[in-house]
Design an enzyme around this catalytic site. Sequence first.
Site, short mmCIF file in Angstrom:
data_model
loop_
_atom_site.label_atom_id
_atom_site.label_comp_id
_atom_site.label_asym_id
_atom_site.label_seq_id
_atom_site.Cartn_x
_atom_site.Cartn_y
_atom_site.Cartn_z
N ASP A 57 -8.29 -7.29 8.47
CA ASP A 57 -8.54 -5.85 8.63
C ASP A 57 -7.74 -4.98 7.66
O ASP A 57 -7.37 -3.85 7.97
CB ASP A 57 -8.27 -5.40 10.08
CG ASP A 57 -9.11 -6.16 11.07
OD1 ASP A 57 -10.26 -6.48 10.73
OD2 ASP A 57 -8.62 -6.42 12.18
N LYS A 64 -10.70 -4.93 3.30
CA LYS A 64 -11.42 -5.75 2.30
C LYS A 64 -12.83 -5.21 2.06
O LYS A 64 -13.32 -5.23 0.94
CB LYS A 64 -11.50 -7.22 2.78
CG LYS A 64 -10.14 -7.87 2.93
CD LYS A 64 -10.24 -9.26 3.53
CE LYS A 64 -10.72 -9.28 4.95
NZ LYS A 64 -9.79 -8.72 5.95
N GLY A 83 -15.15 -8.31 10.46
CA GLY A 83 -15.78 -7.01 10.58
C GLY A 83 -15.31 -6.18 9.41
O GLY A 83 -14.14 -5.80 9.35
N HIS A 84 -16.19 -5.98 8.44
CA HIS A 84 -15.80 -5.28 7.21
C HIS A 84 -16.49 -3.91 7.18
O HIS A 84 -17.72 -3.85 7.20
CB HIS A 84 -16.16 -6.11 5.98
CG HIS A 84 -15.39 -7.39 5.90
ND1 HIS A 84 -15.50 -8.27 4.86
CD2 HIS A 84 -14.47 -7.94 6.74
CE1 HIS A 84 -14.69 -9.31 5.06
NE2 HIS A 84 -14.06 -9.13 6.20
N GLN A 91 -10.88 -12.38 7.05
CA GLN A 91 -9.58 -12.63 7.69
C GLN A 91 -8.43 -12.40 6.69
O GLN A 91 -8.57 -11.58 5.80
CB GLN A 91 -9.52 -14.02 8.33
CG GLN A 91 -10.39 -14.17 9.58
CD GLN A 91 -11.85 -14.46 9.28
OE1 GLN A 91 -12.19 -15.31 8.47
NE2 GLN A 91 -12.76 -13.74 9.93
#
Length: 427
Positions: free
Chosen positions: A13, A16, A40-41, A223
């Site tokens: 988080d 990225k 979750g990007h 990650q």
Amino acid sequence: MSAVVLIGAQWGDEGKGKITDYMAEKADLVVRYQGGNNAGHTVVVGDEEYKLHLIPSGILYPNTLCVIGNSVVVDIEILFKEIDELIRRGVDVSNLRISDRAHVIMPYHRKLDELQEEGKGANKIGTTKRGIGPAYVDKSSRIGIRMIDLLDREVFERKLEANLQEKNLLFTKVYGVEGFRTEDIVAQFEPYIERIKPFITDTSIVVNDSVDRGDNVLFEGAQGTLLDLDHGTYPFVTSSHPIAGGACIGAGIGPTKIGKVYGVVKAYTTRVGAGPFPTELFDAIGERIRKEGHEFGTTTGRPRRCGWFDAVIVRYSVRMSGLTGIALTKLDVLDKLEEIKICHGYDYRGRILKDFPASLKALEECKPIYEVMDGWKEDTTQARTFEELPVNAQKYVRRIEELTGVKAVIVAVGPKRDQTIVREELF
Ligand code: GDP
Ligand code: IMO
Ligand code: MG
């Protein structure tokens, strides 16, 4: 060389998605190389926010090819949810390719993830319950089902049947819950199989051809270093390899083809899920950072644990991935603070540790050694060059560079595309 790997250098988080999207404007190809929809990007374009879990964050540029590499574990229901949502919002997904060797997350993986977490009680990892761990376990056990298998009904059914024989024993005898039926899963997958066909290909050829042509290729990690299966805070890790080395395996490309490696680093530290976190804040400042930084999980909505910047961690990431630069994000979140702390070492039973320890027991005992810097108490969100940042913010960035030994090639001062300061040629 124009192949750049972008990794998360903390516990995930770090931003990225934002940095990948920013770089994607000049990229010909963006490759996700590990993890699954545990990621979750977030990408913000104008007033629109996109939360991508599986599809590379380059998808918003119609001329950028996007690849889901062989080491990604793919939940095809989630994949099509994401594809359909993008199409609904007017995004063209015809430039997506998926590796024929990528493993598939099955419904029983999700169920196992849940049951195993519940069974761990107080020792639970705090996984995203997306079936990531169990899917990688089956891959290592050499019983996993790959994309290529889905395209051959006989192979798919045979492998599924063999898997369920064993899995159903586990469900019924160990966990005391109902098992799964082959025909139900086949029926559940049926509508997706025809749809997924055109996306599936040998993506290693696509990636290598692109690099060999001299294209700008970006590898988007999911990650972060401390969630790496080998190098992270084991067992509080994910089951894949987010570090830069993972890009070679996860995309099917040799290390000699990689040029730069950037680590995305938040201007402070966060973590979701369980496990030790030396600079974690339990006070009003931690609460303030969580609020200012909107630190709630993109995938699970859980509040993220927040703490000060930890140079020990980022130095460790520099070593693990051979970082050639960092992209420092969320500097603006610190705008209102009177003073800001930086951890540069750990006090472990009176000894000073400069390197990240392997023992979690030791890590739990480590007390961060801080230096304190004056805050800048000014808005940074409008700055577009390094010189436009308040002097104390510049000092903070420089100090991070000194302590980690790498240049902050990007400084982000907000979630939007233009809230990005770039300090060198990125490709
Ligand atoms: P990822 O998993 O590394 O892609 O990061 P996430 O998307 O899960 O979380 C990062 C969050 O911070 C997202 O909501 C981004 O929109 C946001 N973000 C990224 N860079 C910045 C920044 O420089 N400033 C602020 N305020 N928000 C940012
Ligand atoms: P992005 O790509 C932050 C964490 C989970 C849990 C551990 C194992 O958005 O940075 P898993 O479901 O992978 O078996 O969970 O890893 N985790 C993440 N934390 N960002 C992520 O992805 C994460 N993906 C997994 O919270 O602690
Ligand atoms: Mg995220």
